[in-house]
Design a protein around this motif. Sequence first.
Motif, PDB file in Angstrom:
ATOM      1  N   PHE A   1      33.895  54.472  21.410  1.00 42.47           N
ATOM      2  CA  PHE A   1      33.468  53.692  22.812  1.00 42.47           C
ATOM      3  C   PHE A   1      32.781  54.806  23.508  1.00 42.47           C
ATOM      4  CE2 PHE A   1      37.470  51.995  20.950  1.00 42.47           C
ATOM      5  CZ  PHE A   1      37.117  50.524  20.743  1.00 42.47           C
ATOM      6  N   SER A   2      31.658  54.065  24.173  1.00 44.56           N
ATOM      7  CA  SER A   2      31.056  55.025  25.048  1.00 44.56           C
ATOM      8  C   SER A   2      31.149  54.434  26.487  1.00 44.56           C
ATOM      9  CB  SER A   2      29.557  55.382  24.577  1.00 44.56           C
ATOM     10  OG  SER A   2      28.743  54.446  24.318  1.00 44.56           O
ATOM     11  N   VAL A   3      31.309  53.158  26.477  1.00 43.23           N
ATOM     12  CA  VAL A   3      31.097  52.034  27.791  1.00 43.23           C
ATOM     13  C   VAL A   3      32.374  51.287  27.817  1.00 43.23           C
ATOM     14  CG1 VAL A   3      28.731  52.332  28.191  1.00 43.23           C
ATOM     15  CG2 VAL A   3      29.749  50.296  27.023  1.00 43.23           C
ATOM     16  N   LYS A   4      33.058  50.959  29.037  1.00 44.39           N
ATOM     17  CA  LYS A   4      33.982  49.996  29.003  1.00 44.39           C
ATOM     18  C   LYS A   4      33.311  48.554  29.758  1.00 44.39           C
ATOM     19  CE  LYS A   4      38.095  48.846  31.808  1.00 44.39           C
ATOM     20  NZ  LYS A   4      39.076  48.413  30.614  1.00 44.39           N
ATOM     21  N   ASP A   5      33.458  47.529  28.803  1.00 45.37           N
ATOM     22  CA  ASP A   5      33.146  46.289  29.619  1.00 45.37           C
ATOM     23  C   ASP A   5      34.449  45.541  29.886  1.00 45.37           C
ATOM     24  OD1 ASP A   5      30.832  46.830  28.461  1.00 45.37           O
ATOM     25  OD2 ASP A   5      30.179  44.892  27.655  1.00 45.37           O
ATOM     26  N   CYS A   6      34.526  44.693  30.913  1.00 44.60           N
ATOM     27  CA  CYS A   6      35.874  44.244  31.228  1.00 44.60           C
ATOM     28  C   CYS A   6      35.585  43.078  32.263  1.00 44.60           C
ATOM     29  CB  CYS A   6      36.598  45.053  32.006  1.00 44.60           C
ATOM     30  SG  CYS A   6      36.508  45.451  33.801  1.00 44.60           S
ATOM     31  N   VAL A   7      36.316  41.906  32.369  1.00 51.85           N
ATOM     32  CA  VAL A   7      36.338  41.037  33.252  1.00 51.85           C
ATOM     33  C   VAL A   7      37.271  41.141  34.637  1.00 51.85           C
ATOM     34  CG1 VAL A   7      36.688  38.626  33.796  1.00 51.85           C
ATOM     35  CG2 VAL A   7      35.902  39.318  31.523  1.00 51.85           C
ATOM     36  N   PHE A   8      36.450  41.397  35.715  1.00 51.82           N
ATOM     37  CA  PHE A   8      37.362  41.961  37.025  1.00 51.82           C
ATOM     38  C   PHE A   8      37.688  40.328  37.705  1.00 51.82           C
ATOM     39  CE2 PHE A   8      37.672  43.205  41.237  1.00 51.82           C
ATOM     40  CZ  PHE A   8      38.605  44.184  41.177  1.00 51.82           C
ATOM     41  N   VAL A   9      38.875  40.434  38.106  1.00 51.77           N
ATOM     42  CA  VAL A   9      39.476  38.899  38.549  1.00 51.77           C
ATOM     43  C   VAL A   9      39.840  39.313  39.964  1.00 51.77           C
ATOM     44  CG1 VAL A   9      40.930  36.913  38.363  1.00 51.77           C
ATOM     45  CG2 VAL A   9      39.959  38.141  36.508  1.00 51.77           C
ATOM     46  N   THR A  10      39.243  38.413  41.138  1.00 53.57           N
ATOM     47  CA  THR A  10      39.865  38.198  42.295  1.00 53.57           C
ATOM     48  C   THR A  10      40.590  37.086  42.784  1.00 53.57           C
ATOM     49  OG1 THR A  10      38.082  39.969  42.853  1.00 53.57           O
ATOM     50  CG2 THR A  10      39.350  38.865  44.693  1.00 53.57           C
ATOM     51  N   VAL A  11      41.652  36.790  43.446  1.00 50.16           N
ATOM     52  CA  VAL A  11      42.354  35.645  43.552  1.00 50.16           C
ATOM     53  C   VAL A  11      42.147  35.425  45.099  1.00 50.16           C
ATOM     54  CG1 VAL A  11      44.531  34.402  43.726  1.00 50.16           C
ATOM     55  CG2 VAL A  11      43.418  35.120  41.698  1.00 50.16           C
ATOM     56  N   PHE A  12      41.862  34.370  45.609  1.00 49.58           N
ATOM     57  CA  PHE A  12      41.729  34.390  47.097  1.00 49.58           C
ATOM     58  C   PHE A  12      43.001  33.258  47.471  1.00 49.58           C
ATOM     59  CE2 PHE A  12      37.692  35.368  45.529  1.00 49.58           C
ATOM     60  CZ  PHE A  12      37.099  36.167  46.824  1.00 49.58           C
ATOM     61  N   SER A  13      43.667  33.488  48.442  1.00 45.44           N
ATOM     62  CA  SER A  13      44.723  32.807  48.948  1.00 45.44           C
ATOM     63  C   SER A  13      45.064  33.123  50.607  1.00 45.44           C
ATOM     64  CB  SER A  13      45.886  32.971  48.014  1.00 45.44           C
ATOM     65  OG  SER A  13      46.774  32.028  48.837  1.00 45.44           O
ATOM     66  N   ASP A  14      44.773  32.297  51.437  1.00 44.03           N
ATOM     67  CA  ASP A  14      45.024  32.419  52.919  1.00 44.03           C
ATOM     68  C   ASP A  14      44.763  33.563  53.437  1.00 44.03           C
ATOM     69  OD1 ASP A  14      46.403  31.271  55.211  1.00 44.03           O
ATOM     70  OD2 ASP A  14      48.166  32.438  54.768  1.00 44.03           O
ATOM     71  N   GLY A  15      43.367  34.001  53.146  1.00 39.83           N
ATOM     72  CA  GLY A  15      42.683  34.972  53.623  1.00 39.83           C
ATOM     73  C   GLY A  15      43.017  36.397  52.950  1.00 39.83           C
ATOM     74  N   VAL A  16      43.854  36.514  51.834  1.00 40.20           N
ATOM     75  CA  VAL A  16      44.112  37.745  51.107  1.00 40.20           C
ATOM     76  C   VAL A  16      43.525  37.504  49.633  1.00 40.20           C
ATOM     77  CG1 VAL A  16      46.082  38.657  50.280  1.00 40.20           C
ATOM     78  CG2 VAL A  16      46.156  37.779  52.518  1.00 40.20           C
ATOM     79  N   LYS A  17      43.133  38.947  49.454  1.00 35.09           N
ATOM     80  CA  LYS A  17      42.569  38.869  48.075  1.00 35.09           C
ATOM     81  C   LYS A  17      43.654  39.763  47.063  1.00 35.09           C
ATOM     82  CE  LYS A  17      37.809  39.657  49.798  1.00 35.09           C
ATOM     83  NZ  LYS A  17      36.688  40.570  50.011  1.00 35.09           N
ATOM     84  N   GLY A  18      43.805  39.250  45.836  1.00 32.73           N
ATOM     85  CA  GLY A  18      44.566  39.784  44.935  1.00 32.73           C
ATOM     86  C   GLY A  18      43.586  40.261  43.740  1.00 32.73           C
TER      87      GLY A  18
END
Length: 368
Positions: free
Chosen positions: A26-43
């Motif tokens: 491997f020479s690169v990393k591919d990934c899916v980055f997830v952001t959850v939004f709830s009541d003005g907060v990001k996870g």
Amino acid sequence: MKIESVELRYLRVPLKAPFETSFGRFSVKDCVFVTVFSDGVKGYGESVAFPAPYYNEETTETVWHVLESFLIPQLTGKEVNTPADVSALLAPVRRNYMAISSIEAAVWDCYCKQNRISLADALGGKKQVIEVGVSIGIEPTVDLVLKNVERFVEQGYKRMKVKIKPGFDVRLVEAIRKRFGDGLPLMADANSAYTLRDIDTLKQLDDYGLMMIEQPLAHDDIIDHAVLQKQLRTPICLDESIHSVEDARKAIELGSCRIMNIKVGRVGGLTNARNIHDICMRHGIPVWCGGMFELGVGRAHNIALSSLPNFTMPGDTSASNRYWEQDIVEPAVEFFRPGMLAVPDGHGIGYEVNYKALDRLTIRKSVS
């Protein structure tokens, strides 16, 4: 908490140097980055699937598809009392553990931020610091591996894991022992490269005082591992074979291993990882946290998990600069003293996302 919307980003991140295992380079990393939004907060959460289905059946693209088409619609608009509810809500989806883990991790982070607690506290972790090991890939020569071991010993890593494959195993381990002595905490990771026909080779590794041999046999096996463990003095550690609490229970009852590697993505999230930790602790099976080239967000989840009491061996939760020129979190994951990481006590994962770096690495984006 109500899950209002979810953002997906496809990231492509170059590694500082290529990394080789028995199933690929491997020479690169591919990934899916997830952001959850709830009541003005990001996870935040992060998928650990590779672009090709060589570690398991999932890929970066299948993770994106399953998240976008099945998991996000199942969660958006739903009330979640605790992050453990996510597993129940997504129970109709079979396997796809890395996809499930990425969004479950984001829910955990969001929940902890809303409740103003650290992820480690929410999981029940008590440690304030954890010891860190390092994983060293296959190189064209033994000498190159020795140079890498020397470099990481100097940096203070508490355990060396070297990748092995048929023809690059006993001679490598022997050379490391000759150079660094018996006192170096050392393990070998085979990534399913052997069969019971190789038992004579594997038995030779008993002579070198290894902490463990990780997943020597097939990726979906617990039967032959039990046969092999009876003939080895060295503990077997299972990795790819364990996807659930039931897998862990069966492996323990069969005597397939004496140690278990827990990877959050492989087992479908932090809730399942904690449950596997608990059943292993009840049966006297020590665990450690494996790595999958995580960026800072995934690494932060691993650090929090490793604060649980039965994580008694250094994991692969190395510092950001092990793989990346620049991580996507601030501050970067860094040793506070050689081979030791502090467990963040801030709300959620305890790190902020560097959106400038995140935007630079984003290939595509979707909001649901």
